[in-house]
Each structure stands twice: as C-alpha cells, then as structure tokens.
Design a protein around this motif. Structure first.
Motif, short mmCIF file in Angstrom:
data_model
loop_
_atom_site.label_atom_id
_atom_site.label_comp_id
_atom_site.label_asym_id
_atom_site.label_seq_id
_atom_site.Cartn_x
_atom_site.Cartn_y
_atom_site.Cartn_z
N ALA A 1 0.84 -1.21 0.00
CA ALA A 1 0.00 0.00 0.00
C ALA A 1 0.87 1.26 0.00
O ALA A 1 0.60 2.22 -0.73
N CYS A 2 1.93 1.24 0.80
CA CYS A 2 2.81 2.41 0.85
C CYS A 2 3.50 2.65 -0.49
O CYS A 2 3.62 3.79 -0.94
N GLU A 3 3.94 1.59 -1.13
CA GLU A 3 4.61 1.72 -2.41
C GLU A 3 3.64 2.15 -3.50
O GLU A 3 3.94 3.02 -4.32
N PHE A 4 2.46 1.56 -3.52
CA PHE A 4 1.50 1.83 -4.59
C PHE A 4 0.90 3.23 -4.45
O PHE A 4 0.72 3.94 -5.44
N PHE A 5 0.59 3.63 -3.21
CA PHE A 5 -0.03 4.94 -2.99
C PHE A 5 0.99 6.01 -2.64
O PHE A 5 0.61 7.14 -2.35
N GLU A 6 2.28 5.63 -2.64
CA GLU A 6 3.37 6.56 -2.36
C GLU A 6 3.17 7.25 -1.01
O GLU A 6 3.13 8.48 -0.90
N ARG A 7 3.06 6.45 0.01
CA ARG A 7 2.86 6.96 1.36
C ARG A 7 3.99 6.51 2.28
O ARG A 7 4.66 5.51 2.00
N ASP A 8 4.15 7.24 3.37
CA ASP A 8 5.18 6.88 4.33
C ASP A 8 4.78 5.61 5.08
O ASP A 8 3.59 5.41 5.41
N ARG A 9 5.78 4.80 5.36
CA ARG A 9 5.50 3.55 6.07
C ARG A 9 5.29 3.83 7.57
O ARG A 9 6.04 4.60 8.17
#
Length: 554
Positions: free
Chosen positions: A396-404
C-alpha cells in the motif's frame, strides 16, 4: 449603447480574445487584430494605394498631389509605406527604430530612406516614413499611403497586409496590359475580402499604351471584375476608374486641365472627395473588418477550446483509469490485509495457542529446551503471520506513495522458571519413583532446596503444588512425583502462552488502526492535476461568450 461605443467594446474584447490565441499558429491573425485596434485613435481618413511593383502607384499619387512628391524615377522603387499628410510646406520626416527623427524640406531624403537597395531590400533601421504636403484634399483630414509593391518579397507583403487593414479606403491599381493576374485575384480574396475590407476602388493604369479597340475590350473585362466585387461605397460612386498615371501627372504639372481630363484624373478625384465627405464616420468602414476578425478569432479560439476539451477528456479518462486501478488495488490490499490479520488473530487466540503449543512448550520446559522450542517453529510461525500482515502495508505504501508506519513487532515474554524443593531419590526395581535434583538439573530445571512446597514461577505468577509423601519412603522425607513436575511445567507453559497472546493481540489491534490510514484511498486527491486546464477552458469559453455578445450589439 451607440455604434461608436459598441465598436469600442468589440475592439476591447477582440484584443483580449486575440491575446489567448496560440501565437505559433495565429501570429498573422494577432497582428491583424493589433493593427485594427491601433487605428481607433486615428482621426484622419486613410487612403492606401495598393498593387504590385511598377504598376504606377507612386505616379498616381503624385498626379493627385499635383507635384513630384514621391520617388518615381528610381528602380528599385518604394520599399516603405510612405504616409502623406497635410503640411504647410513640402517636407519629409523619417523616424528610425532607435527613436531618432530626421526631417528635411522636400522629398530628396526619401531616396536614402524609403527606396529598396540593389538587393531589393528595405533598410531595417527605418520605423516610419512621412511626407507633409500643402494640398487642399489632405487638409480635409485625409492621409494617403503609398504602399510597397506586392510581387517581390515576403517582408514587403507583410507590411502591406498590415497597412491595408488600417486603411479606410483601398485604391487597388491594375495594369491594363495584364488584365487582372492570378496573384491580384488571390490578393483581392485573401488580403481584402477575407479580412472584411470592402471599401475598395480599382484604378486601371497603362490603358493609353493599348490600341483603342483593345482598350475597350480590356476595360469591359475589368468592369466585370469590379462589378463582381461588391464594394461598400456611397451611392452613385463607381468602384472602377481609368487613370493613365504618367500622362495625368505631366498634365497636372503643366496645368493642362484638358490633358488631365483625358487621362481620367478628375473623375477619380471627384470620387475620392465624395467618399471622404460621406464616410467621415470611419466606424462604418471599420466595423466589417472588426467583425471578420472577430469571427476568425472565434473560430481559432473554438478550435483551441475543442482541443483542450479533447485533452481534458484524455486526462479524465487516464485519471478514471488510475482511480479505478487504485480502487481495485485498495480493495485487494484491504482484503489481503484483513485476511492476514484474521489469520494472525486466530493464531494468537488463547484457545489456538493452548491447543497447539501448550504441551510442546511444557515438554520443552520439562526437558530444559524451552528456548530452543521458542526460537524454533513457534517463533517462525509467529514471524510468518507478522510478515503476511506487514507485506500488505508495504504494498500500500509503495502503490499509494505513502510513508510507512512503525513496523508490527512480535513480542515474546520472558521464558518461564521452575522452583522445586529437595527431592530424595528411591529406587524400586531399578526405576525411579520420584525425581532427584541431579536428574532435574540435567533436564534443565533449576532445583533449589527448600520447604515441602513446589513453586512454578512464570512472569511473576506463582503456582503452588501440594507436597506428596511417598508411603514407601523413609520417615521424615519428602518426594515429588514426575507427574507433579510435569503439571507445573504445563501450568507455566499455559501462563507463557496467555501472556504471549495478550501482548500480541493488543499490538495487532493498534497496528490495524494505523494501517487503515495507509490502506484507505481518497478519490478526490486525483483531481488537482487538472485545475489549470479547467481554468484555461473556462477562460476560453468566457472570452468567446463576451466576444459573441459584443458582436450582437453592433
């Protein structure tokens, strides 16, 4: 709102609309709009003489002025647009591109600044050329413009096109020996008619060089051409005149009215006076041009708007596709995350842990191998569940470009410890009926001498085992059976698993709350990239509507 005010409103909106045109594709149209907007502050009635090189334009103007005001004896000839205005003395004024102005009496200076060089090029340091002449016709508020020829270079053609649009009346000079060439017909259509320039009269030169019968034939053919062009002129004014320019100039210089009449000059002069008197309100002649330009700008802006709409549709389609993909991905990630959390939760449930691990943990504790058991299959299974949950958050973090978020960690409580009293050993047939300290130490259990009570201690909790006396033992001794020790280990293992379950179920619950913010997908975040394009489209549509409103008011 009067016609003049409506016209001014149209020009203002036309100027604004032209500013939105794509420059590369509409440079000529923007120049036309600029030219027609600039003429609003000019009060003089502007008459431009138009035609190819060497058709006698300058000679015709000199005949009208009654003197050799403009250069006519030089080849190459006029390369600049020479404006002739009223002045008490014949003089010339040259305005240079660097802002300097040169003035001299007479017009000899024109040979230096207004004539093409040997390469048929105009000087690039000349911004404007003006001649001031004391002629009564000019005193009426008229200015004459001698334009460069149109059959030479592109630079001269561009200059002529600009000047034509600012003229209130066009005098197109024709060569009677050539009828009307294809180029002249194209100019008539492209440079005049298609730009809303309808105040045009045709002047045929050089007919005196033809035989009388041929003169009649040519003039009749030219009359047909002129009549097919619906000039916007005062009633009773023809749009075709025959003037033999050089004979007319010679007659005017000599003061020979009969020869001037024979050359056709007075009829042209009379027509020009009538047009000027009846069309002093230049708005009537300029409105058609403004309308034509407005329609052309409308078409160009409409094409831009349609192109922008197409681009917006493509962007919207791509956005919708991205949104759909992200929605599907969010659903997939959410399902996978939920499933992995459910499996981990089920595995962490106390019932499952006790059912699958209590006996093995107790046996490992009994044998002194608890740490090896914990670090073996038990920990590996816990880490597998932890990683199964974490991988969905990572995706989800990689796909939506969000911080882990902080990582989900599996916590393992301290290993259990067992405290036992001293246990004597009795043998029956070689078999041990109770556990001795040496055996327990060898098995890994810490044996501590104490009272007749066995204590199993795990994480601060104590489990007490009642002592049992071996009836076969000697008096005063105590013994602890293997079963009792195993029971203590079983209880200790249970307490460890209870603690393990509670710790990790709480951590998993906290992690779910954090993870939900990562997995959750907001569709509205996708719309920001189109703000500028939507603004441009709205601006085009508003500008088009304003221009249409101004056109309707005329």
């Amino acid at each position: 709102m009067g016609p003049q005010d409506a016209y001014q409103t149209l020009l203002e909106r036309l100027r604004s609309a032209a500013g939105l045109l794509e420059r590369s594709a509409n440079h000529r149209l923007q120049q036309d709009v600029h030219a027609i907007c600039q003429q609003t502050g000019r009060a003089n009635f502007r008459i431009a003489v138009f035609g190819p090189f060497n058709y006698g334009k300058s000679t015709l103007l000199n005949a009208l002025l009654g003197e050799r005001a403009l250069p006519i004896d030089l080849i190459p000839t006029t390369g600049a647009a020479i404006t002739v205005q009223y002045g008490e003395l014949l003089r010339s004024q040259i305005r240079l591109t660097d802002g300097r102005t040169i003035e001299e009496t007479g017009t000899e200076i024109l040979k230096q600044f207004a004539i093409l060089n040997d390469e048929r090029r105009m000087r690039d340091d000349v911004a404007a050329v003006s001649v001031f002449c004391p002629h009564p016709f000019l005193q009426l508020g008229v200015e004459l413009v001698d334009l460069p020829g149109t059959n030479d270079r592109e630079a001269q053609d561009a200059l002529v096109k600009d000047q034509l649009l600012t003229a209130d009346l066009i005098v197109q000079v024709l060569d009677g020996r050539k009828l009307m060439t294809l180029g002249e017909r194209e100019h008539l259509r492209d440079w005049l008619l298609d730009r809303g320039i309808e105040t045009v009269i045709f002047v045929v030169n050089f007919l005196n060089l033809l035989e009388p019968e041929e003169q009649k034939q040519v003039y009749n053919r030219l009359r047909f051409v002129a009549e097919s062009f619906r000039s916007q002129l005062p009633p009773g004014v023809s749009n075709l005149y025959r003037v033999d320019a050089l004979p007319a100039l010679r007659a005017r210089l000599k003061g020979n009215m009969a020869d001037a009449q024979a050359a056709g000059l007075p009829m042209l002069e009379s027509a020009l006076h009538t047009i000027v008197e009846q069309q002093k309100e230049q708005t009537a002649t300029r409105i058609p041009r403004a309308k034509v330009l407005s329609h052309q700008v409308q078409q160009a802006l409409q094409a831009q708007a349609e192109q922008l709409q197409t681009e917006l549709m493509a962007v919207t389609t791509k956005r919708d596709q991205r949104v759909q993909i992200k929605q599907q991905a969010a659903q997939l990630i959410h399902r996978g995350f939920t499933a992995s959390v459910t499996k981990f939760t089920e595995w962490l449930s106390l019932i499952n842990l006790l059912d699958h691990y209590q006996n093995d943990a107790a046996e490992a504790l009994f044998l002194g191998q608890f740490k090896a058991w914990e670090m073996g299959g038990f920990k590996a299974t816990a880490i597998d569940h932890q990683q199964a949950v974490a991988k969905w958050i990572q995706q989800a973090c990689e796909f939506f470009e969000r911080d882990r978020p902080n990582q989900l960690l599996v916590s393992f409580p301290p290993p259990p410890q067992i405290e036992l009293p001293h246990i004597p050993t009795t043998n029956t047939g070689g078999k041990s009926s109770s556990l001795n300290p040496e055996t327990l130490l060898a098995g890994g259990l810490g044996l501590v001498l104490g009272g007749p009570v066995v204590g199993a201690i795990l994480g601060g909790a104590s489990y007490l085992l009642n002592k049992t006396l071996d009836s076969d033992s000697s008096a005063g001794s105590t013994s602890l059976s293997e079963a009792q020790v195993r029971y203590a280990c079983l209880e200790a293992a249970r307490d460890y698993l209870v603690n393990f379950s509670a710790l990790n179920l709480a951590a998993l619950q906290r992690y779910e709350i954090v993870a939900e913010r990562v997995i959750h997908y907001e569709v509205t975040a996708e719309g920001h990239e189109m703000t500028e394009q939507h603004y441009q489209l709205q601006l085009l549509q508003t500008t088009l509507a304003n221009l249409e409103e101004a056109l309707r008011s005329l």
